[in-house]
Structures are given as C-alpha cells and as structure tokens.
Design a protein around this motif. Structure first.
Motif, PDB file in Angstrom:
ATOM      1  N   MET A   1       0.709  -1.041  -0.128  1.00 48.94           N
ATOM      2  CA  MET A   1       0.039   0.148   0.047  1.00 48.94           C
ATOM      3  C   MET A   1       0.830   1.168  -0.078  1.00 48.94           C
ATOM      4  N   LEU A   2       0.431   2.397  -0.622  1.00 46.49           N
ATOM      5  CA  LEU A   2       1.065   3.624  -0.694  1.00 46.49           C
ATOM      6  C   LEU A   2       0.096   4.541  -0.304  1.00 46.49           C
ATOM      7  N   LYS A   3       0.171   5.289   0.872  1.00 50.63           N
ATOM      8  CA  LYS A   3      -0.763   6.293   1.146  1.00 50.63           C
ATOM      9  C   LYS A   3      -0.513   7.582   0.548  1.00 50.63           C
ATOM     10  N   LEU A   4      -1.716   8.105   0.156  1.00 47.44           N
ATOM     11  CA  LEU A   4      -1.661   9.223  -0.904  1.00 47.44           C
ATOM     12  C   LEU A   4      -1.985  10.506   0.170  1.00 47.44           C
ATOM     13  N   GLU A   5      -1.408  11.551   0.063  1.00 48.89           N
ATOM     14  CA  GLU A   5      -1.859  12.841   0.721  1.00 48.89           C
ATOM     15  C   GLU A   5      -2.703  13.508  -0.154  1.00 48.89           C
ATOM     16  N   ALA A   6      -3.954  13.695   0.428  1.00 47.01           N
ATOM     17  CA  ALA A   6      -5.149  14.442  -0.283  1.00 47.01           C
ATOM     18  C   ALA A   6      -5.215  15.776   0.237  1.00 47.01           C
ATOM     19  N   ASN A   7      -5.216  16.657  -0.593  1.00 43.99           N
ATOM     20  CA  ASN A   7      -5.590  18.011  -0.297  1.00 43.99           C
ATOM     21  C   ASN A   7      -6.760  18.537  -1.204  1.00 43.99           C
ATOM     22  N   TRP A   8      -7.779  18.148  -0.225  1.00 43.36           N
ATOM     23  CA  TRP A   8      -9.084  18.203  -1.411  1.00 43.36           C
ATOM     24  C   TRP A   8      -9.567  19.535  -1.399  1.00 43.36           C
ATOM     25  N   GLU A   9     -10.014  19.959  -2.653  1.00 43.29           N
ATOM     26  CA  GLU A   9     -10.569  20.992  -2.963  1.00 43.29           C
ATOM     27  C   GLU A   9     -12.306  20.957  -3.442  1.00 43.29           C
ATOM     28  N   PHE A  10     -12.830  22.085  -3.323  1.00 45.31           N
ATOM     29  CA  PHE A  10     -14.598  21.685  -3.695  1.00 45.31           C
ATOM     30  C   PHE A  10     -14.514  22.396  -5.047  1.00 45.31           C
ATOM     31  N   VAL A  11     -15.254  21.603  -5.798  1.00 47.06           N
ATOM     32  CA  VAL A  11     -15.810  22.022  -7.056  1.00 47.06           C
ATOM     33  C   VAL A  11     -17.125  22.005  -7.470  1.00 47.06           C
ATOM     34  N   ALA A  12     -17.781  22.751  -8.054  1.00 42.73           N
ATOM     35  CA  ALA A  12     -19.431  22.671  -8.483  1.00 42.73           C
ATOM     36  C   ALA A  12     -19.672  22.853  -9.774  1.00 42.73           C
ATOM     37  N   ASP A  13     -20.631  22.533 -10.414  1.00 40.82           N
ATOM     38  CA  ASP A  13     -21.118  22.790 -11.527  1.00 40.82           C
ATOM     39  C   ASP A  13     -21.503  24.475 -11.999  1.00 40.82           C
ATOM     40  N   THR A  14     -21.428  25.218 -10.925  1.00 38.68           N
ATOM     41  CA  THR A  14     -21.211  26.583 -11.101  1.00 38.68           C
ATOM     42  C   THR A  14     -20.230  27.178 -12.016  1.00 38.68           C
ATOM     43  N   VAL A  15     -19.193  26.451 -12.242  1.00 37.72           N
ATOM     44  CA  VAL A  15     -18.221  26.704 -13.120  1.00 37.72           C
ATOM     45  C   VAL A  15     -18.740  26.795 -14.515  1.00 37.72           C
ATOM     46  N   MET A  16     -19.883  26.118 -14.667  1.00 35.74           N
ATOM     47  CA  MET A  16     -20.544  26.232 -16.023  1.00 35.74           C
ATOM     48  C   MET A  16     -21.946  26.651 -15.844  1.00 35.74           C
ATOM     49  N   GLY A  17     -22.410  27.342 -14.809  1.00 32.83           N
ATOM     50  CA  GLY A  17     -23.677  28.102 -15.066  1.00 32.83           C
ATOM     51  C   GLY A  17     -24.557  27.190 -14.134  1.00 32.83           C
ATOM     52  N   GLY A  18     -24.186  26.127 -13.559  1.00 30.03           N
ATOM     53  CA  GLY A  18     -25.347  25.302 -12.785  1.00 30.03           C
ATOM     54  C   GLY A  18     -25.462  25.913 -11.347  1.00 30.03           C
ATOM     55  N   VAL A  19     -26.395  25.536 -10.432  1.00 28.21           N
ATOM     56  CA  VAL A  19     -26.820  25.974  -9.327  1.00 28.21           C
ATOM     57  C   VAL A  19     -26.570  25.096  -8.312  1.00 28.21           C
ATOM     58  N   SER A  20     -25.932  23.893  -8.437  1.00 32.28           N
ATOM     59  CA  SER A  20     -25.553  23.035  -7.135  1.00 32.28           C
ATOM     60  C   SER A  20     -24.724  23.958  -6.146  1.00 32.28           C
ATOM     61  N   ASN A  21     -24.971  23.558  -5.077  1.00 31.01           N
ATOM     62  CA  ASN A  21     -24.187  24.134  -3.989  1.00 31.01           C
ATOM     63  C   ASN A  21     -23.508  23.124  -2.875  1.00 31.01           C
ATOM     64  N   GLY A  22     -22.756  23.381  -2.376  1.00 27.82           N
ATOM     65  CA  GLY A  22     -22.070  22.569  -1.236  1.00 27.82           C
ATOM     66  C   GLY A  22     -20.729  23.065  -0.578  1.00 27.82           C
ATOM     67  N   GLN A  23     -19.947  22.098  -0.010  1.00 21.46           N
ATOM     68  CA  GLN A  23     -18.817  22.398   0.657  1.00 21.46           C
ATOM     69  C   GLN A  23     -18.158  21.416   0.952  1.00 21.46           C
ATOM     70  N   ILE A  24     -16.914  21.451   1.324  1.00 17.29           N
ATOM     71  CA  ILE A  24     -15.993  20.516   1.984  1.00 17.29           C
ATOM     72  C   ILE A  24     -15.437  20.891   3.378  1.00 17.29           C
ATOM     73  N   ALA A  25     -15.370  20.132   4.404  1.00 19.60           N
ATOM     74  CA  ALA A  25     -14.846  20.494   5.498  1.00 19.60           C
ATOM     75  C   ALA A  25     -14.027  19.363   6.390  1.00 19.60           C
ATOM     76  N   THR A  26     -12.967  19.526   7.121  1.00 22.75           N
ATOM     77  CA  THR A  26     -12.344  18.570   7.707  1.00 22.75           C
ATOM     78  C   THR A  26     -12.915  18.626   9.184  1.00 22.75           C
ATOM     79  N   GLN A  27     -13.462  17.053   9.261  1.00 21.20           N
ATOM     80  CA  GLN A  27     -14.494  16.955  10.428  1.00 21.20           C
ATOM     81  C   GLN A  27     -14.019  15.620  10.999  1.00 21.20           C
ATOM     82  N   VAL A  28     -14.506  15.291  12.292  1.00 24.85           N
ATOM     83  CA  VAL A  28     -14.398  14.075  12.736  1.00 24.85           C
ATOM     84  C   VAL A  28     -16.056  13.394  12.484  1.00 24.85           C
ATOM     85  N   VAL A  29     -15.769  12.326  11.732  1.00 19.11           N
ATOM     86  CA  VAL A  29     -17.122  11.462  11.266  1.00 19.11           C
ATOM     87  C   VAL A  29     -16.931  10.235  11.801  1.00 19.11           C
TER      88      VAL A  29
END
Length: 156
Positions: A1-29
C-alpha cells in the motif's frame, strides 16, 4: 500500500452556470478525521454535480502508479451512489475522465477500485497508470443531498 496525501478542494457545476451548492470540511465523522463533502445537487441551468478533488502530487505533475493495481479509499456516506473519477496527463479537457460508480454506505468502508474498472468518459484515450494526476469524489447526475466523508486514500 502507498498512502496518498489528499489536499481536497471543492468544485461545483457553478463553473458552467449550474446552481448546485455544497462545501467540504475537515471533520471527525464516526470517530475518524475525514474530509466531508456535503451539499445539494441540482439539474437546473444544465448543472448536476458537486465534487471534492485533489491532485495526487503537490506540484500537479503525474504520479507514476504503474506498479500498483488500483486506488483504495476509506469512505462513509449516506447510502447514495457517487463516482470516483480519475484524470491522467493524457486528458486535456475538463469533461474527460475515467469513472467508477460506488455506493457510500453509512458505515466506514474500505472500497477498492482496480484500475481496470474505470470507464473512459468522453475521451478515446486509454488509461495509463504512469500518468495518474488527479482524483475526485463526485455527486452527480440527479437531484439529491450529498454527504460523503473520506478518511484515507491509498494505492494498492
């Protein structure tokens, strides 16, 4: 196994005119530190997605994954279907990708995606694991409430 470091970013359809919405957050789940994607996917204005995505190397260059069989992700969600999408240096348009759907169950689960299961989308390019650059977890294609957390990403 090779652990990968993820630096997540949020992307939505608003870049193309869509209206979906959301967010990302670091949380304890459920006891684990994770990055969580939440939001509402809308099909209005030709939209239809929200995603969390990360380059696999900080400088944006390709990660040579030729000695590995696939990607493994620790996932917990709301029992909805999502896509894991991967991109390589051979893909030059934002809508090009290789895709694999999966269900994000309500319990932490390790999901393995052998490279062979990824289907090309809107590209004639073949998948080359020596040119792996970016991965994304995508809520897409239908109206629904997205809620998915990722606590680890590895090559296996």
């Amino acid at each position: 196994m090779l652990k990968l470091e993820a630096n997540w970013e949020f992307v939505a359809d608003t870049v193309m005119g869509g209206v979906s919405n959301g967010q990302i957050a670091t949380q304890v789940v459920d006891g684990r530190s994770a990055t969580r994607l939440t939001g509402m996917v809308s099909l209005e204005n030709n939209g239809g997605f929200i995603q969390m995505a990360t380059d696999l190397k900080q400088d944006g260059s390709a990660l040579v994954a030729s000695n590995w069989d696939g990607i493994e992700i620790d996932i917990c969600g709301n029992d909805e279907i999502y896509d894991l999408r991967i991109r390589t240096d051979d893909l030059d348009r934002p809508w090009h990708s290789f895709r694999a759907p999966f269900r994000a169950t309500a319990q932490w689960t390790i999901v393995q995606f052998p490279f062979a299961v990824f289907e090309p989308h809107r590209t004639d390019q073949g998948f080359d694991p020596a040119k792996l650059r970016r991965i994304g977890i995508v809520a897409v294609g239908r109206v629904f409430q997205a809620d998915i957390a990722v606590s680890g990403v590895r090559l296996f």
